[in-house]
Design a protein around this motif. Sequence first.
Motif, PDB file in Angstrom:
ATOM      1  N   MET A 122      29.100  32.867  36.129  1.00 39.24           N
ATOM      2  CA  MET A 122      29.757  34.155  36.348  1.00 39.24           C
ATOM      3  C   MET A 122      28.700  35.116  36.895  1.00 39.24           C
ATOM      4  SD  MET A 122      32.384  34.407  33.156  1.00 39.24           S
ATOM      5  CE  MET A 122      33.267  35.769  33.882  1.00 39.24           C
ATOM      6  N   LEU A 123      28.987  35.744  38.025  1.00 39.37           N
ATOM      7  CA  LEU A 123      27.994  36.584  38.680  1.00 39.37           C
ATOM      8  C   LEU A 123      27.639  37.822  37.874  1.00 39.37           C
ATOM      9  CD1 LEU A 123      28.791  36.361  42.487  1.00 39.37           C
ATOM     10  CD2 LEU A 123      27.338  34.927  41.066  1.00 39.37           C
ATOM     11  N   LYS A 124      28.515  38.251  36.987  1.00 40.13           N
ATOM     12  CA  LYS A 124      28.197  39.428  36.172  1.00 40.13           C
ATOM     13  C   LYS A 124      27.002  39.154  35.268  1.00 40.13           C
ATOM     14  CE  LYS A 124      31.236  38.684  32.247  1.00 40.13           C
ATOM     15  NZ  LYS A 124      32.300  39.251  31.462  1.00 40.13           N
ATOM     16  N   GLN A 161      31.520  43.895  42.105  1.00 40.72           N
ATOM     17  CA  GLN A 161      30.320  44.542  41.587  1.00 40.72           C
ATOM     18  C   GLN A 161      29.305  44.726  42.704  1.00 40.72           C
ATOM     19  OE1 GLN A 161      28.598  42.646  38.179  1.00 40.72           O
ATOM     20  NE2 GLN A 161      27.213  44.332  37.790  1.00 40.72           N
ATOM     21  N   SER A 162      28.974  43.637  43.392  1.00 47.58           N
ATOM     22  CA  SER A 162      28.012  43.720  44.494  1.00 47.58           C
ATOM     23  C   SER A 162      28.639  43.337  45.834  1.00 47.58           C
ATOM     24  CB  SER A 162      26.811  42.814  44.219  1.00 47.58           C
ATOM     25  OG  SER A 162      27.207  41.451  44.248  1.00 47.58           O
ATOM     26  N   TYR A 183      41.043  41.190  55.015  1.00 46.82           N
ATOM     27  CA  TYR A 183      41.104  42.463  54.318  1.00 46.82           C
ATOM     28  C   TYR A 183      40.960  42.153  52.846  1.00 46.82           C
ATOM     29  CZ  TYR A 183      42.572  44.281  58.757  1.00 46.82           C
ATOM     30  OH  TYR A 183      42.598  44.634  60.094  1.00 46.82           O
ATOM     31  N   VAL A 184      40.293  43.018  52.111  1.00 49.92           N
ATOM     32  CA  VAL A 184      39.981  42.738  50.718  1.00 49.92           C
ATOM     33  C   VAL A 184      40.621  43.789  49.814  1.00 49.92           C
ATOM     34  CG1 VAL A 184      38.110  42.585  49.028  1.00 49.92           C
ATOM     35  CG2 VAL A 184      37.783  41.645  51.319  1.00 49.92           C
ATOM     36  N   LEU A 185      41.204  43.314  48.717  1.00 49.85           N
ATOM     37  CA  LEU A 185      41.735  44.199  47.688  1.00 49.85           C
ATOM     38  C   LEU A 185      41.262  43.680  46.334  1.00 49.85           C
ATOM     39  CD1 LEU A 185      43.526  46.571  46.760  1.00 49.85           C
ATOM     40  CD2 LEU A 185      45.454  44.966  46.741  1.00 49.85           C
ATOM     41  N   VAL A 186      40.655  44.573  45.543  1.00 52.99           N
ATOM     42  CA  VAL A 186      40.238  44.247  44.182  1.00 52.99           C
ATOM     43  C   VAL A 186      40.859  45.250  43.227  1.00 52.99           C
ATOM     44  CG1 VAL A 186      38.072  43.151  44.894  1.00 52.99           C
ATOM     45  CG2 VAL A 186      38.089  45.592  44.312  1.00 52.99           C
ATOM     46  N   VAL A 187      40.941  44.890  41.966  1.00 52.95           N
ATOM     47  CA  VAL A 187      41.509  45.803  40.975  1.00 52.95           C
ATOM     48  C   VAL A 187      40.531  46.950  40.726  1.00 52.95           C
ATOM     49  CG1 VAL A 187      42.426  46.061  38.645  1.00 52.95           C
ATOM     50  CG2 VAL A 187      42.843  43.939  39.934  1.00 52.95           C
ATOM     51  N   THR A 188      39.266  46.605  40.407  1.00 60.44           N
ATOM     52  CA  THR A 188      38.239  47.636  40.222  1.00 60.44           C
ATOM     53  C   THR A 188      36.980  47.246  40.963  1.00 60.44           C
ATOM     54  OG1 THR A 188      37.285  46.685  38.199  1.00 60.44           O
ATOM     55  CG2 THR A 188      39.100  48.254  37.923  1.00 60.44           C
TER      56      THR A 188
END
Length: 188
Positions: A122-124, A161-162, A183-188
């Motif tokens: 996990m990258l986090k 995040q990054s 095109y990119v969509l993320v929640v946060t």
Amino acid sequence: MTRESSMGERSLPEGPWRAGWALAWHTEPAEQGGVHRTPVAERLYQLQYQSDASQVAPLVVALADFLDTRVVRPWLAAIVPVPPSNEDRPLQPVRELARALAERTGLPLAERYLVKRRRTRMLKEINSLAEREQEVAGVFTVTDPERYRDQWVLLFDDICQSGTTLAAATRVLREEGGVAGVYVLVVT
């Protein structure tokens, strides 16, 4: 997305994608100092770590409403979910949200079109940008290179995040899949 980043409101930083957006910030300053999760991020947290499936519907309504404000919306050929890092979760947030978003918007879901060649950490858990890039280098591939050739797709993930994962996935969609626009969509 965190407020500490240089990202503008709802816009992701420049990347290999045509445009990218986040529904909300992940954290915001707390009155007592420090930071806390935004309401959207709290819903996402409940879905991710408490397996609270009741969070899917309100998140998807907000995502679909936001997506409807994007000029590109009518030309998107599919929603492409980013494959998870943690396959052991009983509930996969990105898959569940992508399925519900596809159902709500009528866009086809390109499930298992973008896949991982190998498991990743996990990258986090990785602080170094160079280590993050190394972790995702060569990890993605597409299963049907002709499926969305010369079309526009929406790459969907839960958190940016990054941008490392999104950048690696976008490059594969363009280079291997011949996708004309990501095109990119993320929640946060």
